[in-house]
Design an enzyme around this catalytic site. Structure first.
Site, PDB file in Angstrom:
ATOM      1  N   ARG A  23       4.363   2.069  20.084  1.00  0.00           N
ATOM      2  CA  ARG A  23       5.079   1.370  18.998  1.00  0.00           C
ATOM      3  C   ARG A  23       6.498   1.150  19.494  1.00  0.00           C
ATOM      4  NH1 ARG A  23       5.247   2.315  12.510  1.00  0.00           N
ATOM      5  NH2 ARG A  23       3.221   1.315  12.810  1.00  0.00           N
ATOM      6  N   HIS A  37       1.338  -6.711  14.790  1.00  0.00           N
ATOM      7  CA  HIS A  37       0.776  -5.421  14.387  1.00  0.00           C
ATOM      8  C   HIS A  37      -0.747  -5.589  14.266  1.00  0.00           C
ATOM      9  CE1 HIS A  37       0.632  -1.456  12.919  1.00  0.00           C
ATOM     10  NE2 HIS A  37       1.231  -1.567  11.755  1.00  0.00           N
ATOM     11  N   GLN A  85      -3.097  -3.081  12.320  1.00  0.00           N
ATOM     12  CA  GLN A  85      -2.982  -3.243  10.868  1.00  0.00           C
ATOM     13  C   GLN A  85      -3.873  -4.397  10.399  1.00  0.00           C
ATOM     14  OE1 GLN A  85      -0.863  -1.523   8.463  1.00  0.00           O
ATOM     15  NE2 GLN A  85      -2.315  -2.618   7.177  1.00  0.00           N
ATOM     16  N   ASP A 105       4.650  -7.478   2.495  1.00  0.00           N
ATOM     17  CA  ASP A 105       5.190  -6.408   3.343  1.00  0.00           C
ATOM     18  C   ASP A 105       6.679  -6.328   3.010  1.00  0.00           C
ATOM     19  OD1 ASP A 105       5.733  -4.562   5.386  1.00  0.00           O
ATOM     20  OD2 ASP A 105       5.670  -6.053   6.987  1.00  0.00           O
ATOM     21  N   CYS A 147       0.718  -3.566   3.610  1.00  0.00           N
ATOM     22  CA  CYS A 147       0.442  -2.675   4.758  1.00  0.00           C
ATOM     23  C   CYS A 147       1.035  -1.285   4.541  1.00  0.00           C
ATOM     24  CB  CYS A 147       0.980  -3.292   6.037  1.00  0.00           C
ATOM     25  SG  CYS A 147       2.739  -3.650   5.969  1.00  0.00           S
ATOM     26  N   ARG A 163      -7.195   2.225   8.103  1.00  0.00           N
ATOM     27  CA  ARG A 163      -6.482   2.348   9.379  1.00  0.00           C
ATOM     28  C   ARG A 163      -7.186   3.376  10.264  1.00  0.00           C
ATOM     29  NH1 ARG A 163      -1.280   0.891   9.924  1.00  0.00           N
ATOM     30  NH2 ARG A 163      -1.939   0.961  12.104  1.00  0.00           N
TER      31      ARG A 163
HETATM   32  N1   CP Z   1       1.419   0.270   7.992  1.00  0.00           N
HETATM   33  C1   CP Z   1       1.917   1.029   8.977  1.00  0.00           C
HETATM   34  O1   CP Z   1       1.858   0.715  10.170  1.00  0.00           O
HETATM   35  O2   CP Z   1       2.460   2.195   8.534  1.00  0.00           O
HETATM   36  P1   CP Z   1       3.320   3.220   9.404  1.00  0.00           P
HETATM   37  O3   CP Z   1       4.598   2.507   9.772  1.00  0.00           O
HETATM   38  O4   CP Z   1       3.554   4.408   8.505  1.00  0.00           O
HETATM   39  O5   CP Z   1       2.551   3.575  10.630  1.00  0.00           O
HETATM   40  N1  NVA Z   2       7.070  -5.191   9.035  1.00  0.00           N
HETATM   41  C1  NVA Z   2       7.175  -3.745   8.954  1.00  0.00           C
HETATM   42  C2  NVA Z   2       5.818  -3.132   9.036  1.00  0.00           C
HETATM   43  C3  NVA Z   2       5.784  -1.651   8.856  1.00  0.00           C
HETATM   44  C4  NVA Z   2       4.399  -1.084   8.983  1.00  0.00           C
HETATM   45  C5  NVA Z   2       8.069  -3.245  10.060  1.00  0.00           C
HETATM   46  O1  NVA Z   2       7.970  -3.736  11.191  1.00  0.00           O
HETATM   47  O2  NVA Z   2       8.881  -2.355   9.791  1.00  0.00           O
END
Ligand code: CP
Ligand code: NVA
Length: 304
Positions: free
Chosen positions: A104, A131, A134, A223, A263, A291
């Site tokens: 990540r 993502h 997701q 989101d 999400c 997930r």
């Molecule tokens: N939706 C999602 O990716 O959640 P987290 O940021 O908690 O992993």
């Molecule tokens: N768009 C958000 C998604 C979090 C799961 C971010 O990147 O923070």
């Protein structure tokens, strides 16, 4: 060459359907008390440069359930991808230690470079661009709740961000029409729109008119307006996005049994109201549970 999971573009429609089918199969197996130890003796590292609860924990649980061992590295451990040492060095070193690398990070280019030099599968667990894990759990959830969604419509309300892009690609690949309702400066760029239009014949619409986008939607998805790394823009974003939220009024414009998705984490009162997320139409908690079921299938698929 190792199979990676960086972007849904890299997969055919049939490969994505097979992955969804495997997710469902393993979900049923684990729900009925069964077990699949296909990753016994395998190790996976998670290099996370941003916070996470769902993604990190579901990957760790999935790896344990398949018999393997996860090793989580927090941002300080990594020291910043490409900062402490060249990404190509890290990729080759980790490839000798572990069987899977889950990342990540901020820059999508960084994960592409890591994958280029890695001889073990690299998984995109969120970048600023996309993502995909997701979006696959989302499609799994939609399949469970809406029969024959092919030809139906998913409307994403808010920022044309990483999650929106991946959901759009997943819809285009799987034959679902997609509409993005976003302020003009926060919509998809032309290159990305062209890429979407080249995937399939589904309708991909980008509009600033949130009410029009909600009309006849099977799914309303949103989101956060402020993604990780955008905290400095918080005030400006709150003003720009104030009309781009899911509430009861917007839900009335969609199909009567419209499903509400997010999400998570959600900022109630901003991109979604409390009554929308808690309504009978909401499938956000099934979405979050899936997930785990998708990650399990992905790990098995990449290591087999
Ligand atoms: N939706 C999602 O990716 O959640 P987290 O940021 O908690 O992993
Ligand atoms: N768009 C958000 C998604 C979090 C799961 C971010 O990147 O923070």
């Amino acid at each position: 060459m190792a199979k990676h999971f960086l972007s849904l573009h890299d997969f055919t429609r049939q490969e994505l359907i097979d992955l969804l089918d495997l997710s469902t199969e393993l979900k049923q197996l684990y729900r009925s008390g069964g077990q699949d130890n296909c990753l016994t003796g395998k190790t996976m590292t998670l290099l996370f440069e941003k916070p996470s609860s769902r993604t990190r924990i579901s990957f760790e649980v999935a790896m344990n359930q398949l018999g393997g061992s996860p090793i989580y590295c927090r941002p300080d451990d990594v020291g910043g991808l490409g900062k402490r040492e060249p990404i190509k060095d890290l990729a080759r070193i980790l490839s000798g230690y572990v069987d899977l690398i889950v990342v990540r990070t901020f820059s999508h280019d960084h994960i592409v470079e890591l994958a280029k030099y890695s001889t073990v599968p690299v998984i995109n667990a969120l970048t600023d661009f996309s993502h995909p894990c997701q979006a696959m759990a989302d499609m799994m959830t939609i399949r469970e709740h809406i029969k024959n969604l092919e030809g139906g419509k998913v409307t994403f309300v808010g920022d044309g961000n990483n999650v929106a892009r991946s959901v759009a690609v997943a819809c285009a690949k799987l034959g679902v029409n997609f509409s993005l309702a976003a302020p003009a400066d926060y919509s998809f760029d032309n290159d990305f729109k062209e890429l979407l239009n080249n995937i399939s014949d589904t309708t991909i619409e980008c509009t600033t008119d949130v009410k029009k986008a909600a009309e006849s939607a099977d799914v309303l998805y949103t989101d956060t307006w402020i993604s990780m790394g955008q905290e400095d823009e918080k005030q400006q974003r709150i003003e720009v996005f104030s009309d781009y939220k899911i509430d009861q009024n917007l839900m009335k414009l969609a199909k009567p049994d419209v499903k509400i998705m997010h999400c998570l984490p959600a900022y109630r009162g901003m991109e979604i109201t409390d009554d929308a997320i808690e309504s009978e139409n909401s499938i956000v908690f099934d979405q979050a549970q899936n997930r785990l079921h998708f990650q399990r299938a992905l790990l098995k698929y990449l290591c087999s």
